[in-house]
Design a protein around this motif. Structure first.
Motif, PDB file in Angstrom:
ATOM      1  N   GLY A  86       0.821  -1.206  -0.076  1.00  0.00           N
ATOM      2  CA  GLY A  86      -0.002  -0.048  -0.078  1.00  0.00           C
ATOM      3  C   GLY A  86       0.903   1.176   0.025  1.00  0.00           C
ATOM      4  O   GLY A  86       0.635   2.179  -0.849  1.00  0.00           O
ATOM      5  N   ASN A  87       2.001   1.294   0.909  1.00  0.00           N
ATOM      6  CA  ASN A  87       2.835   2.434   0.964  1.00  0.00           C
ATOM      7  C   ASN A  87       3.618   2.679  -0.233  1.00  0.00           C
ATOM      8  O   ASN A  87       3.848   3.703  -0.648  1.00  0.00           O
ATOM      9  CB  ASN A  87       3.708   2.161   2.198  1.00  0.00           C
ATOM     10  N   LEU A  88       3.951   1.490  -0.928  1.00  0.00           N
ATOM     11  CA  LEU A  88       4.656   1.517  -2.226  1.00  0.00           C
ATOM     12  C   LEU A  88       3.676   2.134  -3.332  1.00  0.00           C
ATOM     13  O   LEU A  88       4.335   2.837  -4.218  1.00  0.00           O
ATOM     14  CB  LEU A  88       5.504   0.255  -2.605  1.00  0.00           C
ATOM     15  N   SER A  89       2.693   1.633  -3.319  1.00  0.00           N
ATOM     16  CA  SER A  89       1.715   2.317  -4.383  1.00  0.00           C
ATOM     17  C   SER A  89       1.384   3.718  -4.068  1.00  0.00           C
ATOM     18  O   SER A  89       1.383   4.368  -5.195  1.00  0.00           O
ATOM     19  CB  SER A  89       0.260   1.574  -4.103  1.00  0.00           C
ATOM     20  N   GLU A  90       1.457   4.184  -2.949  1.00  0.00           N
ATOM     21  CA  GLU A  90       1.305   5.604  -2.764  1.00  0.00           C
ATOM     22  C   GLU A  90       2.576   6.532  -3.503  1.00  0.00           C
ATOM     23  O   GLU A  90       2.510   7.320  -4.025  1.00  0.00           O
ATOM     24  CB  GLU A  90       1.242   6.013  -1.187  1.00  0.00           C
ATOM     25  N   LEU A  91       3.813   5.896  -3.010  1.00  0.00           N
ATOM     26  CA  LEU A  91       4.839   6.642  -3.689  1.00  0.00           C
ATOM     27  C   LEU A  91       5.018   6.320  -4.960  1.00  0.00           C
ATOM     28  O   LEU A  91       5.510   7.526  -5.736  1.00  0.00           O
ATOM     29  CB  LEU A  91       6.262   5.682  -2.868  1.00  0.00           C
ATOM     30  N   GLN A  92       4.542   5.328  -5.751  1.00  0.00           N
ATOM     31  CA  GLN A  92       4.600   5.236  -7.197  1.00  0.00           C
ATOM     32  C   GLN A  92       3.813   5.932  -7.803  1.00  0.00           C
ATOM     33  O   GLN A  92       4.119   6.630  -8.934  1.00  0.00           O
ATOM     34  CB  GLN A  92       4.633   3.774  -7.466  1.00  0.00           C
ATOM     35  N   ALA A  93       2.574   6.322  -7.277  1.00  0.00           N
ATOM     36  CA  ALA A  93       1.594   7.012  -7.539  1.00  0.00           C
ATOM     37  C   ALA A  93       2.183   8.838  -7.855  1.00  0.00           C
ATOM     38  O   ALA A  93       2.105   9.498  -8.547  1.00  0.00           O
ATOM     39  CB  ALA A  93       0.403   7.157  -6.951  1.00  0.00           C
ATOM     40  N   TYR A  94       3.034   9.004  -6.533  1.00  0.00           N
ATOM     41  CA  TYR A  94       3.377  10.315  -6.313  1.00  0.00           C
ATOM     42  C   TYR A  94       4.664  10.344  -7.673  1.00  0.00           C
ATOM     43  O   TYR A  94       4.699  11.549  -7.973  1.00  0.00           O
ATOM     44  CB  TYR A  94       4.188  10.220  -4.779  1.00  0.00           C
ATOM     45  N   LYS A  95       5.307   9.543  -7.894  1.00  0.00           N
ATOM     46  CA  LYS A  95       6.389   9.507  -9.079  1.00  0.00           C
ATOM     47  C   LYS A  95       5.533   9.612 -10.344  1.00  0.00           C
ATOM     48  O   LYS A  95       6.265   9.445 -11.470  1.00  0.00           O
ATOM     49  CB  LYS A  95       7.346   8.541  -8.987  1.00  0.00           C
TER      50      LYS A  95
END
Length: 646
Positions: free
Chosen positions: A335-344
């Motif tokens: 979930g946290n990785l998904s948030e970071l990748q969306a941020y990128k």
């Protein structure tokens, strides 16, 4: 929120369950002495270098099997569970150990079994049963003055009550664990108790007291050069600073990771810390922290480099979590990785990790958490997270939103197509499997019916005829006058007739054992192993564990045939001197183990040229919906393990 806030209690739980086995009589054999010496080393590895504990547990199992001691075998099973409580077979191994210890009335070891049952229940979030098991273990350990085990049960209960938000009991049990140190001091145990108290004060919002107890625990571990527990303490401790001093929190996590990378890079603690490090770096960027002011050695100073660093921490954490099949950690990190990748703006990978997180969420957490994820999905928050530049024009926002919508639509259409295709292939596969099962069913049942018919004909028909013939010859002898030479020849003929009748009985017995029909599976296997041992130069050890539940006739016949075929294979091909046969049953499953100390074989080579014997075994296992696992290599013997769910 960092991964640690929601999963640390479970990981700390694994830290707190280390317990000693107890002493053995000094007059026992050398194997038992070797076992106890190795057990002490294994204890040290659980606290100082846990990855090595699995190796030591396997060595303990080897000594236990060599000694033939049920007591040592039960202890070795406990060692395997404690080395990896997240293993797929952990519950079954502990259940097998528990059954042996009950049989031997080994109360101290039963206390260890209860504690491990508590841990296994905790991993499934079954808190009620976990509390019951730990209290059962505590009752025995207090009664028998097993101080070390008592302390560990108190610490485990403290952590468990904290997870249930029953904070008064959490404090009470943590203090009880610490009180033991007054009479039975142990610096490592005292440090564990300090961690329980630090967690309690963290739960209840008293960060000052929590910080003090973490410091006391860290100093004790450091004075004992226990680096592994130093790293775990830093991992827990860093949470206190994630809001008030995020840079210090990250520094502590980096220090902890240096230790994990040196000692246990693939452990769950390492993956947990890596996830926290990803959270720490990402939060600095999201909170517009002045990156250039961060005085951490080797930390990048640009935003994109920091984002890539955080992503690498998450991906390393995910790799370890997938290897250990840890659903809790996978949920949070994905979930946290998904948030970071969306941020990128990496929406494809962001969506993939979001789906993984949601899937795990559906199986692990309450409806409240499900609603939170559903809300995130419906509002496309994960795929439309804020960027640094909040002054972008509304037109750019609309274009980004439209692009994301098209990507989502494309994924959904493709996923729908693949799901339909998968369902169609699954139906075809199920139909083919049903046809195969019917064919195998008919073949195997036909074989058994024919065996039974032939056995009956031989026993009642030909057997009766031979018995009558012998009686007739015996009567004839009494009425004849024979020379001494003819009398000797006549007696030899009668002896040959006796041998023929005995061979006939053996053939009928092999076709359909009389003991199996009259007395059931256990007696039939016992008779079969005894008969083999009396006629072959091989030692066969037969063990029955668990309940004496009666199964249907087909199941018992098939299991008998499977074990019969495995023993015959060992006799014909393995050149074994000893064969171990175990039948373990409980309410839900049947476990079969056949091990020999023979020449072994290459399992890959044997599968390419499978004979009728192995094929028949697999047919019967598949018919009973069982799973077969064969472990063998040249000159190392063979072990066949089969499990049926009933």
């Amino acid at each position: 929120m960092k991964l640690f806030n929601l999963t640390s209690s479970i990981l700390v739980f694994l830290l707190l369950i280390s317990s000693s086995y107890g002493q053995t009589n000094s007059t026992l054999k050398k194997d038992i002495d070797d076992f106890e010496k190795l057990s002490k080393k294994n204890e040290q590895m659980l606290s100082f270098h846990p990855d090595s504990a699995i190796v030591y547990a396997n060595r303990l199992m080897g000594i236990a099997k060599k000694s033939g001691s049920e007591s040592l075998y039960a202890k070795a099973l406990i060692a395997k569970v404690r080395a990896n409580v997240l293993a797929k077979d952990a519950y079954d191994l502990n259940q097998k150990s528990f059954a042996i210890n009950q049989k031997l009335n080994a109360e101290n070891e039963i206390a260890n079994n209860y504690m491990l049952f508590g841990v296994l229940c905790l991993n499934k979030a079954d808190y009620t049963n976990a509390v019951n098991y730990f209290n059962k273990s505590l009752d025995i350990s207090k009664k028998n003055k097993l101080y070390s085990l008592s302390k560990k049960n108190y610490r485990s209960l403290s952590t468990l009550y904290g997870l249930q938000e029953d904070y008064p009991k959490s404090l009470k049990t943590a203090q009880a664990a610490l009180k033991f140190e007054e009479e039975n001091p142990n610096n490592i145990d005292k440090a564990y108790a300090y961690i329980c108290l630090a967690d309690y004060y963290d739960y209840t919002g008293n960060s000052k007291e929590s910080n003090n107890y973490y410091m006391l625990a860290y100093d004790l571990f450091k004075s004992n050069n226990n680096q592994y527990n130093m790293a775990i303490t830093l991992l827990n401790w860093s949470i206190l600073y994630e809001e008030s001093n995020p840079v210090k929190s990250l520094e502590m996590e980096l220090e902890a990771q240096e230790i994990f990378d040196a000692i246990s890079p693939e452990s769950l603690y390492s993956s947990n810390n890596l996830g926290n490090m990803g959270d720490g770096v990402f939060s600095l960027i999201k909170d517009n922290f002045q990156i250039k002011t961060i005085a951490i050695k080797n930390l990048p100073k640009t935003k994109i480099e920091l984002l890539n660093l955080a992503e690498s921490y998450y991906e390393r954490s995910l790799k370890i979590l997938k290897k250990n099949k840890n659903a809790y950690g996978l949920f949070y990190v994905s979930g946290n990785l998904s948030e970071l990748q969306a941020y990128k703006s990496d929406y494809k990978n962001a969506y993939s990790n979001l789906l993984l997180s949601k899937k795990l969420n559906d199986s692990l957490f309450s409806q409240k958490n499900k609603n939170v994820i559903a809300k995130l999905e419906s509002e496309k928050e994960v795929l439309q997270l804020k960027t640094q530049n909040e002054k972008k024009a509304n037109l750019n926002k609309i274009l980004i939103g439209s692009s994301i919508g098209l990507i989502l639509l494309g994924f959904l259409v493709y996923r729908n197509f693949k799901n339909k295709q998968k369902l169609q292939n699954l139906k075809i596969s199920e139909l083919e499997k049903d046809k195969q099962i019917l064919a195998i069913d008919a073949m195997l049942k036909g074989q058994e019916e024919e065996r039974s018919r032939i056995a009956k004909d031989l026993h009642d028909g030909l057997g009766g005829l031979l018995s009558g013939t012998k009686l007739s010859f015996t009567t004839m002898k009494e009425n004849l006058i024979l020379t001494p030479e003819n009398a000797i020849q006549f007696d030899k003929s009668l002896s040959m007739l006796d041998n023929t009748m005995n061979d006939l009985r053996k053939v009928a017995q092999n076709l359909m054992p009389e003991a199996l029909v009259k007395f059931g599976l256990n007696e039939a296997l016992n008779d079969f192993c005894s008969s083999i041992q009396s006629t072959q130069k091989v030692n066969i050890i037969y063990q029955k564990l668990g309940s004496d539940k009666k199964y249907d006739n087909t199941t018992e016949v098939f299991i008998y045939r499977i074990i019969q075929e495995l023993i015959n294979n060992a006799l014909k091909h393995a050149q074994a001197k000893e064969i171990l046969v175990q039948l373990a049953t409980n309410e839900n499953s049947i476990h079969i183990t056949v091990e020999d100390d023979g020449i072994g074989y290459d399992t890959n080579a044997i599968h390419s040229k499978k004979g009728n014997g192995l094929a028949n075994i697999e047919y019967r296992v598949n018919y009973l919906n069982g799973v077969i696992d064969t472990i063998s290599s040249p000159n190392n013997g063979t072990a066949v393990n089969i499990e049926f769910k009933v």
